[in-house]
Scaffold this active site. Sequence first.
Site, PDB file in Angstrom:
ATOM      1  N   LYS A 129      -8.473  -1.887   6.013  1.00 43.53           N
ATOM      2  CA  LYS A 129      -8.742  -2.437   4.682  1.00 43.53           C
ATOM      3  C   LYS A 129      -7.676  -3.451   4.271  1.00 43.53           C
ATOM      4  O   LYS A 129      -7.985  -4.501   3.724  1.00 43.53           O
ATOM      5  CB  LYS A 129      -8.806  -1.305   3.653  1.00 43.53           C
ATOM      6  CG  LYS A 129     -10.090  -0.496   3.752  1.00 43.53           C
ATOM      7  CD  LYS A 129     -10.107   0.678   2.786  1.00 43.53           C
ATOM      8  CE  LYS A 129      -9.097   1.725   3.203  1.00 43.53           C
ATOM      9  NZ  LYS A 129      -9.261   3.015   2.550  1.00 43.53           N
ATOM     10  N   HIS A 146       0.852  -1.185   0.000  1.00 42.64           N
ATOM     11  CA  HIS A 146       0.000   0.000   0.000  1.00 42.64           C
ATOM     12  C   HIS A 146       0.886   1.232   0.000  1.00 42.64           C
ATOM     13  O   HIS A 146       1.839   1.311   0.757  1.00 42.64           O
ATOM     14  CB  HIS A 146      -0.904   0.044   1.233  1.00 42.64           C
ATOM     15  CG  HIS A 146      -1.740   1.286   1.283  1.00 42.64           C
ATOM     16  ND1 HIS A 146      -2.905   1.406   0.573  1.00 42.64           N
ATOM     17  CD2 HIS A 146      -1.554   2.468   1.916  1.00 42.64           C
ATOM     18  CE1 HIS A 146      -3.411   2.615   0.784  1.00 42.64           C
ATOM     19  NE2 HIS A 146      -2.616   3.275   1.584  1.00 42.64           N
ATOM     20  N   ARG A 161     -14.857  11.872   7.947  1.00 40.39           N
ATOM     21  CA  ARG A 161     -13.612  12.611   8.210  1.00 40.39           C
ATOM     22  C   ARG A 161     -13.375  13.657   7.129  1.00 40.39           C
ATOM     23  O   ARG A 161     -12.914  14.764   7.399  1.00 40.39           O
ATOM     24  CB  ARG A 161     -12.424  11.650   8.277  1.00 40.39           C
ATOM     25  CG  ARG A 161     -12.413  10.817   9.561  1.00 40.39           C
ATOM     26  CD  ARG A 161     -11.425   9.674   9.466  1.00 40.39           C
ATOM     27  NE  ARG A 161     -10.083  10.138   9.158  1.00 40.39           N
ATOM     28  CZ  ARG A 161      -9.178   9.441   8.479  1.00 40.39           C
ATOM     29  NH1 ARG A 161      -9.459   8.236   8.033  1.00 40.39           N
ATOM     30  NH2 ARG A 161      -7.986   9.961   8.251  1.00 40.39           N
ATOM     31  N   SER A 199      -7.543   3.525   9.133  1.00 40.53           N
ATOM     32  CA  SER A 199      -8.278   3.480   7.870  1.00 40.53           C
ATOM     33  C   SER A 199      -7.548   2.594   6.867  1.00 40.53           C
ATOM     34  O   SER A 199      -8.136   1.684   6.265  1.00 40.53           O
ATOM     35  CB  SER A 199      -8.431   4.907   7.327  1.00 40.53           C
ATOM     36  OG  SER A 199      -8.972   4.885   6.025  1.00 40.53           O
ATOM     37  N   ASP A 258     -14.942   1.713   7.699  1.00 40.23           N
ATOM     38  CA  ASP A 258     -13.986   2.680   7.165  1.00 40.23           C
ATOM     39  C   ASP A 258     -14.613   3.541   6.089  1.00 40.23           C
ATOM     40  O   ASP A 258     -14.358   4.743   6.007  1.00 40.23           O
ATOM     41  CB  ASP A 258     -12.762   1.982   6.591  1.00 40.23           C
ATOM     42  CG  ASP A 258     -11.801   3.016   6.004  1.00 40.23           C
ATOM     43  OD1 ASP A 258     -11.310   3.836   6.795  1.00 40.23           O
ATOM     44  OD2 ASP A 258     -11.597   3.039   4.780  1.00 40.23           O
TER      45      ASP A 258
END
Lengths: 423, 423
Positions: B187, B82, B168, B183, B161
Site C-alpha cells: 500500500k 507509516h 488473513r 501488506s 491486499d
Amino acid sequence: MDAIDVLRTKRDGGRLTPEQIRWIIAAYTDGSVPDEQMSALLMAVFFRGMSGDELAVWTQAMIDSGERKDLSSLGRPTADKHSTGGVGDKITLPLAPLVAACGVAVPQLSGRGLGHTGGTLDKLEAIPGWRADVHEEAYLRQLREVGAVICAAGNDLAPADKKLYALRDVTGTVESIPLIASSIMSKKIAEGADALVLDVKTGSGAFMKDVEASRELARTMVGLGEAAGVRTVALVTAMDRPLGRSAGNAVEVAESVEVLAGGGPADVVELTLALAREMLAGAGRSDVDPADALADGRAMDVWRRMITAQGGDPDAALPRPRETHVVTAPASGTLTRLDAFALGVAAWRLGAGRARKEDAVSAAAGVVWTAGVGERVTAGQPLIELHTDDPDRIPRAIEALEGSIGVDTEDELLPLVVDRIGA
Amino acid sequence: MDAIDVLRTKRDGGRLTPEQIRWIIAAYTDGSVPDEQMSALLMAVFFRGMSGDELAVWTQAMIDSGERKDLSSLGRPTADKHSTGGVGDKITLPLAPLVAACGVAVPQLSGRGLGHTGGTLDKLEAIPGWRADVHEEAYLRQLREVGAVICAAGNDLAPADKKLYALRDVTGTVESIPLIASSIMSKKIAEGADALVLDVKTGSGAFMKDVEASRELARTMVGLGEAAGVRTVALVTAMDRPLGRSAGNAVEVAESVEVLAGGGPADVVELTLALAREMLAGAGRSDVDPADALADGRAMDVWRRMITAQGGDPDAALPRPRETHVVTAPASGTLTRLDAFALGVAAWRLGAGRARKEDAVSAAAGVVWTAGVGERVTAGQPLIELHTDDPDRIPRAIEALEGSIGVDTEDELLPLVVDRIGA
C-alpha cells in the site's frame, strides 16, 4: 467456540481440547466454519501434527458426523481390510469371498481410483451387470446370505471425511499422516466391523514411498482402531514392484478369478492368504486355514454368489481392448526391476484410471506383464502388453514405462511383507 | 500454472518462482484461485517464510493488482510515514502538516483502527465536518495547495491486499512477518511517495511485543521499500507505555493541536520531530529543521488548512463524553509502569475502537492520564480519566486496567527510539 482460536492454538503448537475438535469438525460439516478456515487448520496440522489423544478425538468426531453401523444382528464375526492403494492391488477381490467362505462376514465399503492406483469398484464394474450401489437393506441381506459385500459407501458414512477429503485434495494437505489416518479410519470404524486389517503399501507405487513413513502411518491407524474398540493389525507390504501380473480393470478381475480357481501369481496368492489369516485371527477364527477354502473351491463359490447378488454375471466374457501394444524385454537375464509407479501411470494413461473424480474409466484398459521380478527374460520377448480402447493413448503410456524395466541391475527389492504392526 | 503446485512447493520449503507468485496473486485477486487455496498457502508461508527475493516479487505483484500512483506532477518532493500501530499514537496528526510546512508534500492514505490500537481516520473524524473520503482530483489539488492530505485509501490501491488482509484476519495468518511487511509496503509503495519512514512499534501495546521481531519486521520493510525504489528508513520505537497523555479519538486530536501550538507531551513532540527529520532527509531536505516550523506556527497553519480542505472546522469544539470516571493513583512515589496494552484495551472498551470492521466508534470515548512514566504521583490523586458515552462500558474498562499501574516497581522501560534501521 471460535475457529480462529482453534487455528491459532494448532498453529502455535498447542494441543486442541476435545471440545474444540468436536466443535470444529461438526461446524465444518454443517457449513458454519467455511473452507478457508478449515484449509488453514489442515495446513497447520500438516506442520504441527496431532497428538495421539487429539487424533483419536478428531477421528471419533469424523465418525460422529455420520452413523457408525451396527452389524451385531448378523450373528457372526465381521472383519474388513483396507489397502492404502497400490498398482495391481486386486487383493480385495479374492480376499473378501475367501474370508466369507471361512465363516467371517466381510462388509467392504469401497472407493474408486484416483491417479495411478486403481479402485476396487472400478475393477468390479468391468464385470457385465455388476452394480456398486447396494442399498442398506440389500447390504445386510447380502452379508447375511452370502457373507461378503463390496460396494460403494453411502453418504451417511463419515460425511465429514467426504468434505475434508475434497478440501485436502485442492489445498496441498493430503500428505499428512494424522489426516490420512483419520480419513481412512473414520470410514473403516464407521463401517462397523469387529476386526480390521490394514495393508499399508510402501515403495514407488505406493502413496508412501518410504518404509519408515509407512510404518508410522500403520502404527497411527492401528492406535486409532484399537482406541475405537476395533481389533486392528497392519501389514506393511511391498509396492516397489506391482502386485501380480496385471494392472487395470478387466485384467485384474481375470487375475482374481485365477487366484480363486486355485492358480494365479504367487505374490497375489501369498498376500491374499496372509491378509485372510489376519482377518480371521482378528475375528476370533484363527483355527481356520484359508488355504483350504481356496483349494476346495468354497472361496470361488462365494465369489460367484457375491457377484450375482449385485447383478453381475460371473460367467460373462470380460471386455476386451480395441488396441494392444507389446513392449519387449530390453535384454536377456534376470528381471530385477519392474517399477510399480511406472506401470501404474501407464495403466492410468491407457484409460484404466481417472485424473479427476468426474472422469469415466475404461473397463478394458490396463497393463499385463508376462514375467515378474526375479524371473528370467530373453531379449526381444514380449514383456508388457498395453491394453486400451484409444490408440492415441499408447505413446504416453510407453513414455511412462521409460526406465521402469531392469535386467540384471543391482535393484534391491523389499520382501512382500515388510512388517506386521499390531496393538 | 496450478495452485496446488504452488502450495506444495511452499509447504515443502521450496522457493516460489516469480511467475508462480505473480500468477497466484493475480488469480487470487480476480477470484480464479479460491479462498481455501490461498488460506492454505498463507499458513504454509506462516511456517516456511519467504526469501527476500520471493517477498519482493510478492509485494510487487500486490502493488500491480492496482495502480502505483505517480506524484511527479506535484513538482516537489514527497514523503510519507507509516506506524505499525500503538496506543495513543496520534503522531500522524501533527507530523503530516509539520513536514508539509517544511516543503515536502505528505500523501497519507490511511486506515481505520481495529482492536486495541486506534485509527488515524477515526481520530480525525472527531473533528466536526471532517471527511476521510477525498476523490482523486481533490487529493492532488490538496497536495499541491496545502501540501498534506490524510484520507482513506481508494479501492485501486493494492486491491490484492484488501482481499488478502480480510482472509488473513479469519484464518490465523496475520502474525507472519513477510505477510505483514508485504501488506504494509504494497500500500505504501503504491501511494507513490519518494521517501517513506516506518515507525515500528515494540512492546506490550504494539502488534509486535518483542524488540527482535520488531527489528526483523523493520529490516524486511526497509528492504522492500528500497527494492521498489522508495528511500525507506525505519525507527523502532517504544510501545511498552502509551504515547502522550491520551488514547482515543477527540482526546488525541486535542493533544495533537497542543503539539502544533508548541506545547504537548514531551514524548509526542520528540517522536514527531524525529520522524519529521527522517522524512525530510529521505525527501532530500535534511537542511530544514522541523522544530522551527513547529515553533513559529507554520505547522499549525498547514494543519488548519488541511482540516478545512476536507470539510472540517479546526475551531469547532470537539465532542465531549456523556460520562467520565476517575481512577486514582494506588500509592505515592514514581510512576514506573503504565501499561500500553491495558490502556489501549480500556479505550477500546469505552467505545474508541471497534471489535469488527463494521462497528462504529465513539468520537468522545477514550482515556486521559495526568502523569506519564517517570513522574511522581501521590496516593489518591486522579491518575486516569475514562471517557465514554455509555456508562455500562466503564466496569470492563476498569477491569482492563488491573495491574497496569506501577509505582516504585522495578519495571525497565525502553528508550523512546529503540533503533534506527536504514538500507
